[in-house]
Design an enzyme around this catalytic site. Structure first.
Site, PDB file in Angstrom:
ATOM      1  N   SER A 182       1.112  -9.919   0.132  1.00  0.00           N
ATOM      2  CA  SER A 182       0.258 -10.808   0.918  1.00  0.00           C
ATOM      3  C   SER A 182       0.552 -12.282   0.630  1.00  0.00           C
ATOM      4  O   SER A 182       1.658 -12.761   0.874  1.00  0.00           O
ATOM      5  CB  SER A 182      -1.208 -10.441   0.647  1.00  0.00           C
ATOM      6  OG  SER A 182      -2.073 -11.045   1.571  1.00  0.00           O
ATOM      7  N   ASP A 240      -1.187  -3.019   9.595  1.00  0.00           N
ATOM      8  CA  ASP A 240      -1.609  -4.111   8.719  1.00  0.00           C
ATOM      9  C   ASP A 240      -1.829  -5.399   9.519  1.00  0.00           C
ATOM     10  O   ASP A 240      -0.927  -5.902  10.192  1.00  0.00           O
ATOM     11  CB  ASP A 240      -0.539  -4.329   7.649  1.00  0.00           C
ATOM     12  CG  ASP A 240      -0.878  -5.428   6.660  1.00  0.00           C
ATOM     13  OD1 ASP A 240      -1.973  -6.017   6.753  1.00  0.00           O
ATOM     14  OD2 ASP A 240      -0.034  -5.686   5.781  1.00  0.00           O
ATOM     15  N   HIS A 292      -3.221  -2.815   4.722  1.00  0.00           N
ATOM     16  CA  HIS A 292      -2.617  -3.902   3.943  1.00  0.00           C
ATOM     17  C   HIS A 292      -2.581  -3.546   2.465  1.00  0.00           C
ATOM     18  O   HIS A 292      -1.553  -3.705   1.799  1.00  0.00           O
ATOM     19  CB  HIS A 292      -3.415  -5.182   4.165  1.00  0.00           C
ATOM     20  CG  HIS A 292      -2.840  -6.387   3.495  1.00  0.00           C
ATOM     21  ND1 HIS A 292      -1.560  -6.828   3.735  1.00  0.00           N
ATOM     22  CD2 HIS A 292      -3.377  -7.252   2.589  1.00  0.00           C
ATOM     23  CE1 HIS A 292      -1.328  -7.919   3.017  1.00  0.00           C
ATOM     24  NE2 HIS A 292      -2.404  -8.184   2.308  1.00  0.00           N
TER      25      HIS A 292
END
Length: 315
Positions: A182, A240, A292
């Site tokens: 991320s 995601d 995610h």
């Protein structure tokens, strides 16, 4: 004001993606690339992933480990040993350096810490700004970066390069690898050009970024493609949300190197050549936060809620 910025950012992403969403299951036969608001889109067909799966599993475990709050120097994660840690995972995203038998010296950055306001604000500072040429002199003319991510990297860069060079010499190691989840994936992306410019020995072995948001514009994506020498990969898991943000309609562009796990958390993964490949994650309209922080190559990367210490290939 801080909450307003975050809400505005998420609202813009949702609105623009709804308006411009690609249809599901694209089957159009077209040239390899075409223009999307002046930016490249690939129609190349998927291939098998280019490296052995255990390599991606080791990367995934190290991407998870930097998110763990409780750790100690010399902890083992797969074939890697933790050497160094920096940052409070609030204003400064946690950076950890490992020595891996298979990957060399590995830099892993933690993802956004949802319990810390400064970490959230850094991720929400979404505006594209000119690259800082002191750090990225070889970026293509016109290259721009996500402001919050560039600012975060610049805070760690001097310490990072110093420690990286130190541990390369200490371990007589020529291989350098970069990873993260991320926010951390974004920092790994940005670090690539700066590290390559500052290496005193060796080369970047691989960069594997998990749940990577779009980090820069077309010129930045081109710069990654040019300087990564085909060794940059980013992994999208199912639907995601983060991989689809910020939207291309705002000027953002992913580089080449997507690996898409679809369905999410499964053992079905393929490599999608070229930038913004229409057969990859862009081919499905959907938003999922659980995807995610999911399972990548049978290895959980779940930020604060994942395995700590991280495990390799056991999920």
């Amino acid at each position: 004001m801080a909450c307003f910025r975050v809400i505005l950012y998420l609202s813009v992403i949702f609105f623009v993606q709804c308006v411009f969403a690609a249809p599901k299951g694209i089957t159009k036969v077209a040239p390899e690339n075409h223009n999307f608001f002046g930016r490249i889109t690939s129609y190349a067909h998927p291939k098998d992933v280019p490296d052995p799966v255990p390599m991606y599993q080791q990367f995934a475990a190290l991407a998870q480990q930097s998110n763990c709050h409780n750790y100690h120097i010399n902890i083992s994660v797969g074939d890697a040993t933790l050497l160094y840690s920096w940052g409070d995972n609030d204003r400064n995203q946690r950076l950890q350096l490992f020595h891996s038998k298979s990957l060399g010296i590995v830099a892993s950055w933690a993802g956004m810490n949802p319990t810390k306001i400064n970490s959230i604000l850094g991720a929400a500072d979404v505006f594209l700004v000119d690259v800082d040429r002191r750090y990225f002199p070889h970026a293509e003319k016109g290259a721009k970066l996500y402001k919050g991510f560039q600012d975060a990297y610049k805070r760690v860069a001097p310490t990072f390069i110093k420690e990286l060079q130190y541990y390369q010499e200490l371990y007589n190691e020529d291989r350098v690898s970069l990873t993260g989840l991320s926010y951390g994936a974004a920092l790994a992306n940005i670090a690539l050009l700066h590290v390559k410019k500052n290496l005193k020995r060796g080369s970047i072995y691989r960069t594997v970024a998990f749940g990577l948001p779009r980090v820069g514009n077309q010129e930045w994506a081109n710069s990654i493609d040019k300087h990564a020498d085909g060794k940059f990969f980013y992994v999208a898991n199912g639907n995601d949300l983060v991989v689809r943000a910020p939207p291309r309609e705002l000027g953002y562009q992913h580089p080449s190197g997507q690996i898409w796990i679809n369905p999410s958390n499964s053992s079905n993964w393929k490599f999608y050549p070229g930038q913004e490949n229409v057969h990859g994650a862009n081919s499905e309209f959907g938003y999922s936060i659980p995807d995610h922080t999911g399972v990548y190559f049978r290895t959980e990367i779940a930020s604060l809620w994942g395995h700590c210490p991280a495990t390799v290939g056991k999920d």
